[in-house]
Design a protein around this motif. Structure first.
Motif, PDB file in Angstrom:
ATOM      1  N   GLY A 200    -114.597  -1.026  -4.057  1.00  0.00           N
ATOM      2  CA  GLY A 200    -115.888  -0.496  -3.644  1.00  0.00           C
ATOM      3  C   GLY A 200    -116.085   0.963  -4.013  1.00  0.00           C
ATOM      4  N   GLY A 201    -115.138   1.526  -4.769  1.00  0.00           N
ATOM      5  CA  GLY A 201    -115.288   2.893  -5.255  1.00  0.00           C
ATOM      6  C   GLY A 201    -114.584   3.952  -4.440  1.00  0.00           C
ATOM      7  N   VAL A 202    -113.862   3.559  -3.381  1.00  0.00           N
ATOM      8  CA  VAL A 202    -113.155   4.532  -2.546  1.00  0.00           C
ATOM      9  C   VAL A 202    -111.856   4.949  -3.234  1.00  0.00           C
ATOM     10  CG1 VAL A 202    -111.999   4.865  -0.321  1.00  0.00           C
ATOM     11  CG2 VAL A 202    -114.159   3.622  -0.429  1.00  0.00           C
ATOM     12  N   THR A 203    -111.506   6.217  -3.123  1.00  0.00           N
ATOM     13  CA  THR A 203    -110.219   6.721  -3.598  1.00  0.00           C
ATOM     14  C   THR A 203    -109.232   6.685  -2.435  1.00  0.00           C
ATOM     15  OG1 THR A 203    -111.353   8.214  -5.127  1.00  0.00           O
ATOM     16  CG2 THR A 203    -109.032   8.667  -4.669  1.00  0.00           C
ATOM     17  N   VAL A 204    -108.032   6.183  -2.677  1.00  0.00           N
ATOM     18  CA  VAL A 204    -107.028   6.071  -1.614  1.00  0.00           C
ATOM     19  C   VAL A 204    -105.814   6.924  -1.969  1.00  0.00           C
ATOM     20  CG1 VAL A 204    -105.445   4.534  -0.391  1.00  0.00           C
ATOM     21  CG2 VAL A 204    -107.768   3.770  -0.914  1.00  0.00           C
ATOM     22  N   PHE A 205    -105.469   7.840  -1.061  1.00  0.00           N
ATOM     23  CA  PHE A 205    -104.247   8.638  -1.161  1.00  0.00           C
ATOM     24  C   PHE A 205    -103.283   8.043  -0.148  1.00  0.00           C
ATOM     25  CE2 PHE A 205    -102.403  12.899  -2.253  1.00  0.00           C
ATOM     26  CZ  PHE A 205    -101.294  12.846  -1.440  1.00  0.00           C
ATOM     27  N   LEU A 206    -102.220   7.437  -0.642  1.00  0.00           N
ATOM     28  CA  LEU A 206    -101.316   6.642   0.191  1.00  0.00           C
ATOM     29  C   LEU A 206     -99.940   7.279   0.239  1.00  0.00           C
ATOM     30  CD1 LEU A 206    -100.669   3.752   1.531  1.00  0.00           C
ATOM     31  CD2 LEU A 206    -100.010   3.082  -0.777  1.00  0.00           C
ATOM     32  N   THR A 207     -99.422   7.494   1.436  1.00  0.00           N
ATOM     33  CA  THR A 207     -97.997   7.796   1.566  1.00  0.00           C
ATOM     34  C   THR A 207     -97.348   6.568   2.180  1.00  0.00           C
ATOM     35  OG1 THR A 207     -97.952   8.694   3.836  1.00  0.00           O
ATOM     36  CG2 THR A 207     -98.589  10.200   2.058  1.00  0.00           C
ATOM     37  N   THR A 208     -96.165   6.250   1.716  1.00  0.00           N
ATOM     38  CA  THR A 208     -95.535   5.027   2.195  1.00  0.00           C
ATOM     39  C   THR A 208     -94.018   5.114   2.099  1.00  0.00           C
ATOM     40  OG1 THR A 208     -95.363   2.622   1.875  1.00  0.00           O
ATOM     41  CG2 THR A 208     -95.756   3.948  -0.093  1.00  0.00           C
ATOM     42  N   GLN A 209     -93.347   4.416   3.001  1.00  0.00           N
ATOM     43  CA  GLN A 209     -91.897   4.292   2.930  1.00  0.00           C
ATOM     44  C   GLN A 209     -91.495   3.014   2.206  1.00  0.00           C
ATOM     45  OE1 GLN A 209     -89.814   3.040   6.561  1.00  0.00           O
ATOM     46  NE2 GLN A 209     -91.802   2.960   7.596  1.00  0.00           N
ATOM     47  N   TYR A 210     -92.470   2.174   1.888  1.00  0.00           N
ATOM     48  CA  TYR A 210     -92.183   0.900   1.255  1.00  0.00           C
ATOM     49  C   TYR A 210     -92.410   1.003  -0.253  1.00  0.00           C
ATOM     50  CZ  TYR A 210     -92.526  -0.855   6.028  1.00  0.00           C
ATOM     51  OH  TYR A 210     -92.347  -1.071   7.370  1.00  0.00           O
ATOM     52  N   LEU A 211     -91.332   0.873  -1.016  1.00  0.00           N
ATOM     53  CA  LEU A 211     -91.431   1.022  -2.459  1.00  0.00           C
ATOM     54  C   LEU A 211     -92.218  -0.112  -3.091  1.00  0.00           C
ATOM     55  CD1 LEU A 211     -87.738   2.151  -2.948  1.00  0.00           C
ATOM     56  CD2 LEU A 211     -89.761   3.592  -2.953  1.00  0.00           C
ATOM     57  N   ASP A 212     -92.094  -1.316  -2.537  1.00  0.00           N
ATOM     58  CA  ASP A 212     -92.861  -2.433  -3.093  1.00  0.00           C
ATOM     59  C   ASP A 212     -94.353  -2.237  -2.856  1.00  0.00           C
ATOM     60  OD1 ASP A 212     -92.562  -2.854  -0.306  1.00  0.00           O
ATOM     61  OD2 ASP A 212     -92.941  -5.001  -0.540  1.00  0.00           O
TER      62      ASP A 212
END
Length: 338
Positions: A200-212
């Motif tokens: 839908g055009g949103v930009t997502v900045f993701l931090t995660t502990q899950y490598l997969d």
């Protein structure tokens, strides 16, 4: 492994998307502890960017600076075209932030949480009710809307948290470890929600502990270590930084195996399995070279498998972390230390 390897971004044929988030030389210290030591970021609009790093690497600090919750000690950053230091209100109007711990109020219902968020965004009551109803339906929370949030499962609370974030129609969403503590089914539901947001055009900045999770969702990934970006690129680019990739050829005919071993003198032999292993970065060019050598010798393998390092290998090599000794549980992903 060098600590500053930066793969060159792929050059596409079309115009580059404008940067939704950018930073140059971002620095932050707490006392004598340097948390961010001059990081640079450039995240195109409408993409998913994943920031990986061990516990204490500075991932959440970066999110807090970019979302104007804290100030940087040095460097510059822009979010949605607004300078985070001089135009924080412009940044806040364009973003949504969801942390690993749900910010919803458990004492009131899901619908009441949504309407409260609509009030905070100064939406007219009729508009607020319309937006709340649409988001509750979109996130499959209609049946639970009249129930206290304290009765929700972890996955439902996380969905409600993101739904509340979307009340303000943000163009950029910061998701700080959004699937921590969720079961595999709920994690996959969240992945689908993130994909829909980006479509839908949103930009997502993701931090995660899950490598997969980063491998599955992110267009580009950066590994944060000792306050610096140790490497950045697509998942495939990062995997090629780590040695150990190879192509394995298997044969059922011993004569064909011997002929292939003679033609591919750089291959490791497994005479018992009739298999050859050739070092390779997994690129199409190297694979074509191996096949051309076999074709020139008139040999055809019965099975060809390309093995490339995964993001676990990349993460542990770049951060110096050790692989957890406990075995992975069934249906659970490998995890890096936060």
């Amino acid at each position: 492994m060098p600590s500053s390897v930066m793969p060159t971004p792929r050059q596409g044929g079309g115009p580059q998307s404008p940067a939704a988030v950018s930073a140059i030389g971002l620095r932050k210290s707490y006392g004598d502890k340097t948390v961010l030591d001059g990081i640079d970021l450039c995240i195109p609009a409408g993409s998913v960017f994943a920031l990986l790093g061990p516990n204490g690497a500075g991932k959440t600090t970066a999110v807090k600076i970019l979302s104007t919750l804290i100030s940087a000690d040095g460097g510059q950053a822009q979010v949605a075209g607004h300078n985070v230091a001089t135009s924080p209100d412009g940044v806040r109007a364009a973003i949504g932030v969801t942390g690993q711990f749900s910010a919803v109020d458990g004492l009131i219902t899901g619908e009441e949480n949504m309407l409260l968020m609509a009030d905070l965004h100064h939406l007219p009551k009729s508009e607020g009710r319309r937006v709340a109803a649409e988001l509750l339906e979109r996130f499959d929370l209609v049946e639970a809307a009249a129930k206290p949030v304290s009765t929700y499962s972890g996955g439902m609370k996380r969905r409600l948290d993101i739904a509340m974030t979307l009340v303000g129609d943000p163009r950029i969403i910061f998701l700080d470890e959004p699937t921590t503590g969720l079961d595999p089914r709920s994690r996959h539901t969240m992945w689908q929600i993130i994909r829909e947001l980006v479509s839908g055009g949103v930009t997502v900045f993701l931090t995660t502990q899950y490598l997969d999770e980063a491998d599955e969702l992110a267009d580009r990934i950066a590994v944060l270590h000792d306050g610096r970006i140790a490497a950045e690129g697509t998942a495939e680019e990062l995997k090629r930084l780590i040695p150990g990739g190879h192509v394995q050829l298997r044969f059922t005919d011993p004569a064909a195996y011997q002929a292939a071993a003679a033609a591919l003198r750089d291959a490791a032999h497994n005479d018992e399995a009739l298999a050859l292993q050739i070092p390779s970065d997994g690129s199409q060019r190297e694979l074509r070279s191996i096949l051309d050598r076999l074709d020139s010798a008139g040999i055809e393998a019965d099975e060809l498998t390309v093995h490339t390092p995964d993001l676990d290998d990349v993460f542990f090599a770049l951060t110096g972390s050790t692989v957890p000794t406990q075995p992975n549980q069934p249906n659970q992903p490998k995890e890096a230390v936060r």
